[in-house]
Design an enzyme around this catalytic site. Structure first.
Site, PDB file in Angstrom:
ATOM      1  CG  ASP A 161      -2.268   1.128   1.353  1.00 47.92           C
ATOM      2  OD1 ASP A 161      -2.233   1.561  -0.074  1.00 47.92           O
ATOM      3  OD2 ASP A 161      -2.330   1.600   2.109  1.00 47.92           O
ATOM      4  CB  CYS A 215     -20.224 -11.256  -3.721  1.00 51.62           C
ATOM      5  SG  CYS A 215     -18.629 -11.382  -2.785  1.00 51.62           S
ATOM      6  CB  CYS A 221     -20.865  -5.110   1.633  1.00 58.12           C
ATOM      7  SG  CYS A 221     -20.688  -5.328   0.137  1.00 58.12           S
ATOM      8  CB  CYS A 225     -21.662   1.837   3.407  1.00 56.58           C
ATOM      9  SG  CYS A 225     -20.496   3.035   2.368  1.00 56.58           S
ATOM     10  CB  CYS A 241     -14.977   5.639   1.984  1.00 56.74           C
ATOM     11  SG  CYS A 241     -14.368   4.772   3.067  1.00 56.74           S
ATOM     12  CB  CYS A 268     -15.531   2.946   8.960  1.00 58.12           C
ATOM     13  SG  CYS A 268     -16.778   2.531   8.762  1.00 58.12           S
ATOM     14  CB  CYS A 271     -17.951  -2.866   3.709  1.00 57.13           C
ATOM     15  SG  CYS A 271     -16.098  -2.417   3.659  1.00 57.13           S
ATOM     16  CB  CYS A 275     -18.410  -9.441   4.780  1.00 59.14           C
ATOM     17  SG  CYS A 275     -18.211 -10.631   3.294  1.00 59.14           S
TER      18      CYS A 275
END
Length: 380
Positions: A161, A215, A221, A225, A241, A268, A271, A275
């Site tokens: 990342d 999914c 999800c 949110c 978001c 957060c 989501c 799941c």
């Protein structure tokens, strides 16, 4: 040739499928020994992702994250980022903190309860321990060093990342999981509570097969949110978001979104929390992701009282430090203002006193959010 008996490589070896297969197996073994839950390999052709990424940018969904656009489609072209790259060694590492004892409830039930507690400060689970950038990069570098020690010098760079790399797309291609409707990677046996990292390399290793998505018709999800940031399956408007609003956004949080943030002060997890696949989420194998400074049980008032010196001390080695004390207070002020939604906390003396104590803060950003919070409690 076994995975534990890979000799130093010659030029001919690196063109030998049998040698490369043994090397790939060894790399996976070494990676798992370093704490990665899974290690898989993919080629670097992401041309099928370019149009979708450009459309996402064109819609402005990246908000103020200029770095998302500055490299353009180079993000989908790893060989342009690191010339000579032909493969990516993609890894995942679970980060759900270890259970504190046998009486600890299911982690999802505990997180849900804290989200509903108006006085609690909700910090995203991934950020409660050590900064994952440092942990994964160090482990990936150890893996590269291990490879180099066995086969000699080779071309590589490691990332977590931290560069214009489409991590989820590469991990999906490598077979580490599938891209969920919330845009995160999902795994049937591990949910999504894990970090991703990668090594771009010039080694022509054999690639792994991707997995099929699972999914189905689920939209948990999207429904969960708080701000409606998942505008369609597999499409996230980052500007809405909460992770973006509390971490990436440098200025004022839009007033219409503040009430939707609740008590979430850094990131957060909703989501992921709702799941179904995260009932299989795995606990971290490394102590690096153990909770620090009680961030899984802290109060809004308590954290709002941290001086800048305390903030810097308590976030040393943490991903949280990147937002700085000013935005930390901004986020907490929003949480304290939202506590007024609960009749039990509206006008609470401790909350009002904590907010008023920051009215003289030198930052106009902090003062603006404090004033908003006080107004939510019906005081000034």
């Amino acid at each position: 040739m076994t995975a534990n008996a890979v000799p130093a490589a010659t030029a001919n070896d690196l063109a030998d499928p049998a040698y490369l297969a043994a090397l790939a197996a060894a790399i996976k073994d070494w990676g798992r020994a370093l704490g990665f839950a899974d290690v898989r390999i993919a080629d670097v052709d992401l041309s099928h992702r370019e149009a979708g990424f450009q459309a996402w940018l064109d819609k402005g969904y990246h908000g103020e994250m200029d770095y998302m656009a500055s490299h353009g489609l180079k993000r989908a072209r790893p060989a342009e980022l690191v010339p000579g790259t032909v493969r990516v060694v993609s890894v995942r590492m679970p980060y759900l903190p270890k259970a504190t004892g046998p009486a600890e409830p299911d982690w999802r039930a505990r997180e849900e309860a804290r989200s509903a507690d108006p006085g609690a400060a909700q910090v995203s689970i991934y950020a409660r321990g050590r900064d994952y950038h440092k942990v994964l990069r160090a482990r990936l570098q150890q893996l590269a060093t291990r490879i180099e020690g066995r086969i000699g010098p080779f071309g590589y760079r490691v990332f977590t990342d931290s560069a214009p790399v489409m991590e989820v797309a590469l991990a999906e291609k490598a077979g580490l999981g599938w891209r969920g409707k919330h845009t995160l990677l999902l795994h049937r046996e591990a949910g999504s509570m894990f970090f991703l990292g990668e090594m771009l390399t010039d080694l022509p290793l054999p690639v792994d097969d991707p997995v099929t998505p699972h999914c189905g018709q689920c939209s948990a999800c999207i429904t969960a949110c708080p701000t409606g940031a998942i505008v369609a399956p597999y499409e996230l408007d980052a500007r809405r978001c909460i992770s973006y609003l509390t971490i990436e956004l440098k200025g004022s949080i839009p007033s219409e979104l503040r009430p939707l943030i609740g008590n979430r002060i850094y990131g957060c997890d909703d989501c992921q929390l709702y799941c179904p696949w995260n009932k299989f989420a795995q606990r971290a194998s490394l102590p690096d992701f153990d909770v620090r400074h009680g961030l899984d049980s802290a109060s809004l008032v308590g954290l709002f009282g941290w001086s800048e010196e305390e903030f810097l001390k308590n976030t040393e080695g943490s991903a949280i430090r990147r937002i700085g004390h000013e935005r930390w207070l901004r986020n907490l002020a929003v949480g304290l203002g939202n506590a007024a939604d609960a009749a039990s906390h509206r006008g609470d003396a401790a909350i009002v006193a904590a907010l008023r104590a920051r009215l003289a803060h030198p930052s106009a950003l902090v003062v603006e959010h404090v004033q908003w919070a006080l107004a939510r409690h019906g005081v000034s």
